[in-house]
Design a protein around this motif. Structure first.
Motif, PDB file in Angstrom:
ATOM      1  N   CYS A   1       3.246  17.365   8.271  1.00  0.00           N
ATOM      2  CA  CYS A   1       4.008  18.599   8.540  1.00  0.00           C
ATOM      3  C   CYS A   1       4.809  19.015   7.310  1.00  0.00           C
ATOM      4  N   ARG A   2       5.372  18.067   6.600  1.00  0.00           N
ATOM      5  CA  ARG A   2       6.145  18.387   5.397  1.00  0.00           C
ATOM      6  C   ARG A   2       5.253  19.066   4.360  1.00  0.00           C
ATOM      7  N   LYS A   3       4.022  18.545   4.208  1.00  0.00           N
ATOM      8  CA  LYS A   3       3.096  19.107   3.221  1.00  0.00           C
ATOM      9  C   LYS A   3       2.557  20.471   3.655  1.00  0.00           C
TER      10      LYS A   3
ATOM     11  N   PHE B   1       9.300  -9.944   7.489  1.00  0.00           N
ATOM     12  CA  PHE B   1       8.114  -9.829   6.647  1.00  0.00           C
ATOM     13  C   PHE B   1       7.580  -8.401   6.611  1.00  0.00           C
ATOM     14  N   ASN B   2       7.922  -7.602   7.624  1.00  0.00           N
ATOM     15  CA  ASN B   2       7.486  -6.205   7.678  1.00  0.00           C
ATOM     16  C   ASN B   2       8.608  -5.214   7.386  1.00  0.00           C
ATOM     17  N   LYS B   3       9.840  -5.720   7.358  1.00  0.00           N
ATOM     18  CA  LYS B   3      11.003  -4.823   7.342  1.00  0.00           C
ATOM     19  C   LYS B   3      11.052  -3.941   6.107  1.00  0.00           C
ATOM     20  N   GLU B   4      10.884  -4.517   4.928  1.00  0.00           N
ATOM     21  CA  GLU B   4      11.039  -3.737   3.692  1.00  0.00           C
ATOM     22  C   GLU B   4      10.001  -2.638   3.580  1.00  0.00           C
ATOM     23  N   ILE B   5       8.742  -2.959   3.822  1.00  0.00           N
ATOM     24  CA  ILE B   5       7.694  -1.958   3.672  1.00  0.00           C
ATOM     25  C   ILE B   5       7.785  -0.909   4.782  1.00  0.00           C
ATOM     26  N   PHE B   6       8.194  -1.334   5.986  1.00  0.00           N
ATOM     27  CA  PHE B   6       8.382  -0.380   7.088  1.00  0.00           C
ATOM     28  C   PHE B   6       9.466   0.636   6.732  1.00  0.00           C
ATOM     29  N   GLN B   7      10.593   0.148   6.248  1.00  0.00           N
ATOM     30  CA  GLN B   7      11.690   1.062   5.938  1.00  0.00           C
ATOM     31  C   GLN B   7      11.367   1.953   4.745  1.00  0.00           C
ATOM     32  N   THR B   8      10.584   1.445   3.793  1.00  0.00           N
ATOM     33  CA  THR B   8      10.147   2.273   2.668  1.00  0.00           C
ATOM     34  C   THR B   8       9.258   3.409   3.156  1.00  0.00           C
ATOM     35  N   ILE B   9       8.349   3.116   4.052  1.00  0.00           N
ATOM     36  CA  ILE B   9       7.434   4.131   4.584  1.00  0.00           C
ATOM     37  C   ILE B   9       8.192   5.175   5.396  1.00  0.00           C
ATOM     38  N   VAL B  10       9.046   4.720   6.311  1.00  0.00           N
ATOM     39  CA  VAL B  10       9.721   5.631   7.230  1.00  0.00           C
ATOM     40  C   VAL B  10      10.780   6.472   6.517  1.00  0.00           C
ATOM     41  N   SER B  11      11.410   5.938   5.477  1.00  0.00           N
ATOM     42  CA  SER B  11      12.544   6.615   4.830  1.00  0.00           C
ATOM     43  C   SER B  11      12.129   7.646   3.785  1.00  0.00           C
ATOM     44  N   ASN B  12      10.872   7.594   3.312  1.00  0.00           N
ATOM     45  CA  ASN B  12      10.498   8.394   2.156  1.00  0.00           C
ATOM     46  C   ASN B  12       9.410   9.415   2.447  1.00  0.00           C
ATOM     47  N   PRO B  13       9.418  10.530   1.709  1.00  0.00           N
ATOM     48  CA  PRO B  13       8.295  11.465   1.775  1.00  0.00           C
ATOM     49  C   PRO B  13       7.018  10.782   1.291  1.00  0.00           C
ATOM     50  N   TYR B  14       5.883  11.351   1.657  1.00  0.00           N
ATOM     51  CA  TYR B  14       4.602  10.740   1.319  1.00  0.00           C
ATOM     52  C   TYR B  14       4.457  10.518  -0.179  1.00  0.00           C
ATOM     53  N   ASP B  15       4.866  11.492  -1.004  1.00  0.00           N
ATOM     54  CA  ASP B  15       4.693  11.361  -2.450  1.00  0.00           C
ATOM     55  C   ASP B  15       5.447  10.160  -3.009  1.00  0.00           C
TER      56      ASP B  15
ATOM     57  N   VAL C   1       6.182   7.410  -1.225  1.00  0.00           N
ATOM     58  CA  VAL C   1       5.448   6.227  -0.747  1.00  0.00           C
ATOM     59  C   VAL C   1       4.230   6.001  -1.624  1.00  0.00           C
ATOM     60  N   ASP C   2       3.556   7.082  -1.981  1.00  0.00           N
ATOM     61  CA  ASP C   2       2.388   6.982  -2.858  1.00  0.00           C
ATOM     62  C   ASP C   2       2.767   6.362  -4.196  1.00  0.00           C
ATOM     63  N   ARG C   3       3.881   6.807  -4.739  1.00  0.00           N
ATOM     64  CA  ARG C   3       4.337   6.315  -6.038  1.00  0.00           C
ATOM     65  C   ARG C   3       4.780   4.855  -5.964  1.00  0.00           C
ATOM     66  N   LEU C   4       5.471   4.498  -4.887  1.00  0.00           N
ATOM     67  CA  LEU C   4       6.043   3.155  -4.773  1.00  0.00           C
ATOM     68  C   LEU C   4       5.044   2.094  -4.303  1.00  0.00           C
ATOM     69  N   LEU C   5       4.169   2.469  -3.379  1.00  0.00           N
ATOM     70  CA  LEU C   5       3.337   1.461  -2.723  1.00  0.00           C
ATOM     71  C   LEU C   5       1.842   1.591  -2.977  1.00  0.00           C
ATOM     72  N   ILE C   6       1.372   2.784  -3.383  1.00  0.00           N
ATOM     73  CA  ILE C   6      -0.070   3.004  -3.476  1.00  0.00           C
ATOM     74  C   ILE C   6      -0.541   3.079  -4.927  1.00  0.00           C
ATOM     75  N   GLN C   7       0.134   3.886  -5.726  1.00  0.00           N
ATOM     76  CA  GLN C   7      -0.269   4.062  -7.124  1.00  0.00           C
ATOM     77  C   GLN C   7      -0.309   2.757  -7.927  1.00  0.00           C
ATOM     78  N   PRO C   8       0.595   1.788  -7.653  1.00  0.00           N
ATOM     79  CA  PRO C   8       0.541   0.541  -8.434  1.00  0.00           C
ATOM     80  C   PRO C   8      -0.805  -0.177  -8.368  1.00  0.00           C
ATOM     81  N   PHE C   9      -1.601   0.092  -7.352  1.00  0.00           N
ATOM     82  CA  PHE C   9      -2.904  -0.575  -7.258  1.00  0.00           C
ATOM     83  C   PHE C   9      -3.866  -0.080  -8.334  1.00  0.00           C
ATOM     84  N   LEU C  10      -3.571   1.077  -8.914  1.00  0.00           N
ATOM     85  CA  LEU C  10      -4.398   1.570 -10.023  1.00  0.00           C
ATOM     86  C   LEU C  10      -4.277   0.684 -11.252  1.00  0.00           C
ATOM     87  N   GLN C  11      -3.206  -0.080 -11.331  1.00  0.00           N
ATOM     88  CA  GLN C  11      -2.997  -0.946 -12.491  1.00  0.00           C
ATOM     89  C   GLN C  11      -3.744  -2.277 -12.381  1.00  0.00           C
ATOM     90  N   GLN C  12      -4.315  -2.546 -11.208  1.00  0.00           N
ATOM     91  CA  GLN C  12      -5.017  -3.812 -11.034  1.00  0.00           C
ATOM     92  C   GLN C  12      -6.385  -3.764 -11.703  1.00  0.00           C
TER      93      GLN C  12
END
Length: 631
Positions: free
Chosen positions: A101-103, A141-155, A157-168
């Protein structure tokens, strides 16, 4: 208990906290098993609204809540006894819908309406708002990632949790999102719902109408059965009734909940005892992977479940069924245990778990470690409870423990070399366990073993050992890994002060028949080469050959001798195929050139290799073995 049937809006659209207790299992829902069916249910309810059909709320499942009397929170606080997977999934669904909805619209009012289902409003005088902000508080074990997802806009979350996988290494733009989804099930659920909602909405023409209908479906078309427990209710009994007879939870999940619900009702420090004594079992980052699967016979379970079985075997002195671990544990606690507190109960479990880890991944050279390595290579686990008991009994001295391990090592190795059955080992070692609880003395234990005479429990003497080593085709009868282990132990024992001290592991080495299995190609018999046809038909032709010194009898005798221990040695995987069926001169040259094992230096002074030489080496190995695994 109180029973309500709230729709999602009634469940979340109020000042409330749902706390998932520290001992509950992590988020485990998967795309195929749960997330896709939930999405399908959502689409079905959406189509009913679009087609103006009569709306019946979709029954989503039950949640069991226990109202906590707390002085640290200004909000109504509930422990989630059952249903945490559903509650977490809907919180993630709401978050994903909010971000689509935000997007698509960016409507502040709509975003705020959805946030009311995720966050509590700050109250006057609330000093702990950051703690109480979220409607749902997962396990640590789920608290940090849950709160990161719920507290932030998608972009974000993408920057914090998804984009780092490009460096692997080896991850590109085509695969990094999938890699992120696979990395964590909460993140995977978020991306699944975000993608599904986004794709569906993009295909519709009237964006505002679609989102409005989506919002109504989400808030009003999913109904829960809410079971609110009162102070006099038994949360564990209700939990078992709803879960213990199904396949939703593992046996160890049920044990964990049983332990910590009792700790909670006893008003013990839940967080502290969990952190001190159970945390390692649940922590996916712990060095020992307790929830990895392993096998015992035809059973395939987690290390944690096998540990619980071994522990209960000690406590109950009887076999424990693999599918009844929880109920056996509960029965033990109710009827047999003498713990003053759950903390004491967990302290003992933790003590034995540390021994179990050493037994599962032995690293040293002590009598305990040698025996543990041998058991792993032999594939024998029925002796584990006995070893756990001995190692965990503080009344047994270290010297006595080492003697017991050495006797067990000799007992099991000699039985394997002689080909005795392992089928009744579970009963045999429970009897030995009972004996040791009454007689904590190594010499008495040894005497008891020496008195056994049946095939299921005899300790083979030297004469039997000698006969079997020389004549038994052990390569056919036993696992290769067991034979490699025994040959490596002989190698270690023959290395004196003049040789380098090398740590040998049972990996990368294979058994080599010095006289090869297809010996007819390059190995003459009585100075004559045997045809392939005669080689193949010998097993049948010998039955009609009356002369015991005839050609087919000699072929059969050689085929039997080549599988005895005297003809077996160790080579690396790389060297083995290159020398396999070669003549003795070639094999001898290659082996002595490339192998540094003392086992293989034996052949340097041997100009020929035949049945007689195999017998001579068998006698040599027998003398080594009877000294290593003495009686």
């Amino acid at each position: 208990m109180n029973l309500n049937k709230p729709i999602l809006e009634e469940l979340f659209n109020k000042q409330i906290r749902f706390i998932i207790p520290v001992f509950q299992r992590h988020y485990v829902w998967t795309e195929q098993e749960q997330l896709q069916p939930l999405w399908d249910d959502f689409l079905n309810k959406y189509r009913e609204r679009i087609n103006k059909q009569k709306i019946h709320p979709h029954y989503t499942g039950s949640i069991v809540l226990y109202h906590e009397n707390t002085t640290t929170s200004t909000l109504s606080t509930y422990s989630v006894i059952d249903g945490q997977q559903r509650l977490t999934s809907f919180q993630i669904f709401i978050t994903a819908f909010r971000e689509v909805c935000r997007k698509k619209l960016g409507d502040v009012c709509l975003i705020g309406e959805l946030n009311k289902l995720l966050f509590n409003e700050k109250s006057y005088g609330d000093e702990n708002y950051e703690i109480q902000k979220f409607k749902l508080e997962p396990t640590k074990f789920n608290k940090e990632i849950f709160q990161t997802i719920v507290s932030n806009p998608y972009d974000d979350v993408d920057r914090l949790l998804i984009q780092p996988f490009l460096q692997q290494p080896g991850v590109g733009y085509k695969t990094y999102r999938q890699r992120a989804k696979n990395s964590n099930r909460l993140l995977g659920a978020y991306l699944f719902f975000f993608d599904k909602i986004n794709e569906f909405i993009e295909e519709e023409e009237n964006l505002n109408e679609v989102i409005k209908q989506f919002l109504w479906v989400l808030k009003r078309d999913f109904q829960f059965v809410e079971i609110g427990l009162l102070q006099q209710d038994d949360p564990q009994m209700i939990f078992e009734t709803m879960n213990g007879r199904g396949a939703k939870l593992t046996e160890t999940d049920l044990i964990r909940n049983y332990i910590f619900m009792r700790a909670n009702s006893n008003q013990e420090n839940l967080d502290q005892i969990y952190e001190d004594y159970w945390d390692e079992f649940d922590d996916p980052s712990s060095a020992f992977k307790w929830h990895d699967q392993t096998s015992r016979g035809r059973y395939y379970e987690s290390y944690l479940q096998f540990f619980m079985i071994d522990y209960l075997t000690i406590k109950l002195m009887s076999d424990v069924r693999y599918d009844q671990v929880f109920y056996q544990y509960k029965s033990f606690i109710i009827n047999n245990s003498c713990f003053d507190s759950v903390k004491d109960e967990l302290r003992e479990l933790n003590k034995y778990s540390q021994i179990y880890k050493r037994l599962s991944v032995p690293k040293g050279t002590s009598s305990f470690d040698k025996l543990a390595k041998r058991l792993i290579d032999m594939g024998i686990s029925t002796v584990n409870p006995l070893i756990l008991y001995v190692e965990g009994d503080d009344q047994i001295s270290i010297e006595t423990k080492n003697k017991i391990y050495q006797y067990l090592d000799s007992y099991l190795t000699r039985r394997l070399l002689c080909g005795y059955t392992i089928k009744n080992y579970n009963k045999v070692f429970i009897d030995y366990l009972k004996f040791l609880t009454q007689h904590k003395d190594a010499d008495e234990f040894k005497q008891m073993l020496l008195e056994k005479t049946s095939d299921t429990n005899v300790w083979p003497r030297d004469n039997m050992l000698h006969e079997k080593i020389l004549n038994r085709p052990i390569y056919i009868d036993e696992k290769s890994r067991s034979i490699v282990n025994i040959l490596l132990e002989i190698e270690i024992s023959t290395r004196g002060s003049k040789q380098e001290k090398v740590a040998f592991i049972n990996d990368g080495l294979t058994i080599e028949h010095l006289l090869p299995q297809n010996w007819f190609e390059n190995w003459p018999l009585d100075d004559e080469f045997i045809t392939e046809e005669d080689f193949n038909i010998a097993i049948h032709a010998v039955m009609t050959e009356s002369d015991e010194n005839g050609k087919y009898h000699k072929i059969i005798n050689r085929n039997r001798m080549l599988h005895t221990l005297g003809n077996l040695t160790l080579l690396t995987n790389a060297l083995n195929p290159s020398v396999s069926n070669s003549s003795y001169d070639i094999k001898k040259q290659e082996i002595t050139k490339h192998s540094t094992l003392l086992l293989n230096s034996y052949y340097m002074d041997r100009s020929t290799w035949d049945e007689n030489e195999i017998s001579i080496r068998g006698k040599y190995l027998y003398n080594q073995i009877k000294n290593i695994w003495s009686i």
